[in-house]
Design a protein around this motif. Structure first.
Motif, PDB file in Angstrom:
ATOM      1  N   GLU A 129      29.299  24.307   7.438  1.00 12.52           N
ATOM      2  CA  GLU A 129      27.860  24.536   7.592  1.00 12.52           C
ATOM      3  C   GLU A 129      27.598  26.027   7.638  1.00 12.52           C
ATOM      4  O   GLU A 129      28.511  26.832   7.809  1.00 12.52           O
ATOM      5  N   LEU A 178      37.125  16.320   6.625  1.00 12.03           N
ATOM      6  CA  LEU A 178      38.168  17.342   6.449  1.00 12.03           C
ATOM      7  C   LEU A 178      38.859  17.554   7.783  1.00 12.03           C
ATOM      8  O   LEU A 178      38.224  17.458   8.838  1.00 12.03           O
ATOM      9  N   GLU A 215      38.983  24.959  13.115  1.00 12.19           N
ATOM     10  CA  GLU A 215      37.660  25.477  12.761  1.00 12.19           C
ATOM     11  C   GLU A 215      37.511  26.924  13.193  1.00 12.19           C
ATOM     12  O   GLU A 215      38.053  27.332  14.214  1.00 12.19           O
ATOM     13  N   GLU A 226      29.457  13.195   3.764  1.00 12.25           N
ATOM     14  CA  GLU A 226      30.517  14.013   3.172  1.00 12.25           C
ATOM     15  C   GLU A 226      31.920  13.613   3.615  1.00 12.25           C
ATOM     16  O   GLU A 226      32.121  12.981   4.646  1.00 12.25           O
ATOM     17  N   GLU A 227      32.827  14.007   2.773  1.00 18.95           N
ATOM     18  CA  GLU A 227      34.257  13.817   2.968  1.00 18.95           C
ATOM     19  C   GLU A 227      34.677  14.393   4.319  1.00 18.95           C
ATOM     20  O   GLU A 227      34.229  15.467   4.708  1.00 18.95           O
ATOM     21  N   ALA A 281      33.351  20.507   1.607  1.00 16.94           N
ATOM     22  CA  ALA A 281      33.668  19.080   1.504  1.00 16.94           C
ATOM     23  C   ALA A 281      32.838  18.454   0.386  1.00 16.94           C
ATOM     24  O   ALA A 281      31.685  18.836   0.182  1.00 16.94           O
ATOM     25  N   ILE A 336      30.853  11.673  12.978  1.00 18.68           N
ATOM     26  CA  ILE A 336      32.126  11.437  12.302  1.00 18.68           C
ATOM     27  C   ILE A 336      32.425   9.948  12.472  1.00 18.68           C
ATOM     28  O   ILE A 336      32.701   9.495  13.596  1.00 18.68           O
ATOM     29  N   VAL A 346      31.755  11.501   7.090  1.00 19.02           N
ATOM     30  CA  VAL A 346      30.874  12.273   7.978  1.00 19.02           C
ATOM     31  C   VAL A 346      29.425  12.099   7.526  1.00 19.02           C
ATOM     32  O   VAL A 346      29.117  12.281   6.343  1.00 19.02           O
TER      33      VAL A 346
HETATM   34  P1  AMP Z   1      28.114  21.049  11.466  1.00 18.25           P
HETATM   35  O1  AMP Z   1      26.861  21.100  12.342  1.00 18.25           O
HETATM   36  O2  AMP Z   1      27.861  20.602  10.081  1.00 18.25           O
HETATM   37  O3  AMP Z   1      28.991  22.267  11.591  1.00 18.25           O
HETATM   38  O4  AMP Z   1      29.023  19.940  12.164  1.00 18.25           O
HETATM   39  C1  AMP Z   1      29.314  20.001  13.537  1.00 18.25           C
HETATM   40  C2  AMP Z   1      30.768  19.697  13.756  1.00 18.25           C
HETATM   41  O5  AMP Z   1      31.120  18.454  13.143  1.00 18.25           O
HETATM   42  C3  AMP Z   1      31.691  20.704  13.088  1.00 18.25           C
HETATM   43  O6  AMP Z   1      31.889  21.835  13.882  1.00 18.25           O
HETATM   44  C4  AMP Z   1      32.943  19.882  12.909  1.00 18.25           C
HETATM   45  O7  AMP Z   1      33.669  19.800  14.128  1.00 18.25           O
HETATM   46  C5  AMP Z   1      32.412  18.509  12.589  1.00 18.25           C
HETATM   47  N1  AMP Z   1      32.320  18.312  11.118  1.00 18.25           N
HETATM   48  C6  AMP Z   1      31.257  18.586  10.319  1.00 18.25           C
HETATM   49  N2  AMP Z   1      31.526  18.290   9.030  1.00 18.25           N
HETATM   50  C7  AMP Z   1      32.780  17.828   9.002  1.00 18.25           C
HETATM   51  C8  AMP Z   1      33.650  17.368   7.950  1.00 18.25           C
HETATM   52  N3  AMP Z   1      33.262  17.306   6.678  1.00 18.25           N
HETATM   53  N4  AMP Z   1      34.898  16.965   8.301  1.00 18.25           N
HETATM   54  C9  AMP Z   1      35.312  17.018   9.593  1.00 18.25           C
HETATM   55  N5  AMP Z   1      34.558  17.435  10.609  1.00 18.25           N
HETATM   56  C10 AMP Z   1      33.299  17.840  10.336  1.00 18.25           C
END
Ligand code: AMP
Ligand code: GLY
Length: 274
Positions: free
Chosen positions: A241, A146, A150, A143-144, A76, A113, A99
């Motif tokens: 991530e 998305l 997943e 961040e953008e 993103a 979010i 986000v």
């Molecule tokens: P992360 O710890 O960065 O994986 O974020 C935890 C959860 O947040 C992810 O599993 C996604 O469900 C959601 N998420 C994180 N970043 C984004 C994004 N850029 N767009 C949409 N959902 C996101």
């Protein structure tokens, strides 16, 4: 069971020396963040996991985003902020939803979010002013948003060679029929129905290998298991991530699928003979 806390890395080291533990496998992220691998290596003890420098992929979202951008790995679009006012100003103009993420470790709770600008402001306040995650909130990544399915993708790597990829999906939401809040994972399954060898090769070529090569170019050798959290967008898979460990609860569904003896794989990662 021994009552040593995962953040007591000196205590763990002393235990391993005293009991002549000849292989340590690190489960959670906190001891990796504290450099347990460097500490054990320094004493000549065998330990499975990335060094503190390599674990930055998980321990700093800003580090991970910089690496992804520099090596053109799909992710993103984002900006990192150290200044509260600049972050607030940015969300006054950006597209919504957006986000907001704490830079450091937050036990899987550091991601907001925001569906409205007010929610984005609230998230920035909580992370940077109230400091609900402490110093993990000194920086934030905005961040953008998305959308897509997943998938968590895992690879063993010894820094040179990479194993076959294995994919798993989490049941993220709490409560029956998934109606509750997001969690670190209520359960998981592997493989996902949409997982194919074409997709695996694409993720290997466009995401996993460039990430490891990028780290190498930055002078960092990654040894251990690399866990990429991906989202399947209409433009293809993108990185949300990285984690530096097996994942909880994913570990429970990926390890039973391993055909080779786990210890054999782990020793070959440590000895760089994967
Ligand atoms: P992360 O710890 O960065 O994986 O974020 C935890 C959860 O947040 C992810 O599993 C996604 O469900 C959601 N998420 C994180 N970043 C984004 C994004 N850029 N767009 C949409 N959902 C996101
Ligand atoms: N299930 C997500 C994690 O272990 O971080």
């Amino acid at each position: 069971m021994t009552p040593i806390q995962p953040d007591d890395v000196e205590g763990l080291l002393n235990f391993a020396i005293k009991h002549k533990i000849n292989l340590t496998i690190v489960g959670p992220e906190v001891p990796l963040a504290l450099g347990i691998v460097d500490l054990f290596n320094g004493q000549g003890l065998q330990i499975f996991g990335p060094t503190k420098a390599a674990a930055q992929l998980e321990t700093s979202k800003a580090f991970a985003k910089d690496l992804l951008k520099k090596y053109r790995i799909p992710t993103a679009q984002s900006q990192t902020f150290e200044s509260y006012t600049s972050a607030k100003r940015y969300v006054d103009k950006c597209n919504i939803p957006i986000v907001v993420k704490a830079d450091g470790l937050a036990s899987g709770k550091g991601v907001y979010i925001a569906q409205t600008r007010d929610q984005a402001h609230d998230a920035i306040n909580l992370i940077m002013k109230t400091k609900i995650f402490g110093s993990a909130g000194n920086r934030i990544v905005i961040e953008e948003y998305l959308s897509g399915e997943e998938v968590s993708v895992f690879a063993f790597t010894d820094g040179n060679q990479v194993s076959q990829l294995i994919a798993a999906c989490d049941y993220k939401r709490a409560y029956d029929t998934g109606e509750g809040p997001n969690t670190g994972g209520m359960g998981s399954y592997s493989p996902p129905t949409f997982w194919t060898s074409t997709l695996e090769n694409m993720i290997l070529k466009d995401i996993v290998l460039p990430t490891l090569k990028g780290l190498e170019k930055e002078g960092i050798t990654y040894k251990g298991i690399l866990y990429a959290g991906l989202i399947m967008t209409s433009e293809g898979p993108k990185v949300l991530e990285f984690n530096c460990r097996f994942g909880d609860p994913e570990c429970q569904v990926i390890l039973p699928r391993l055909k080779t003896d786990l210890i054999e794989v782990i020793l070959s990662v440590i000895n760089q003979t994967l």
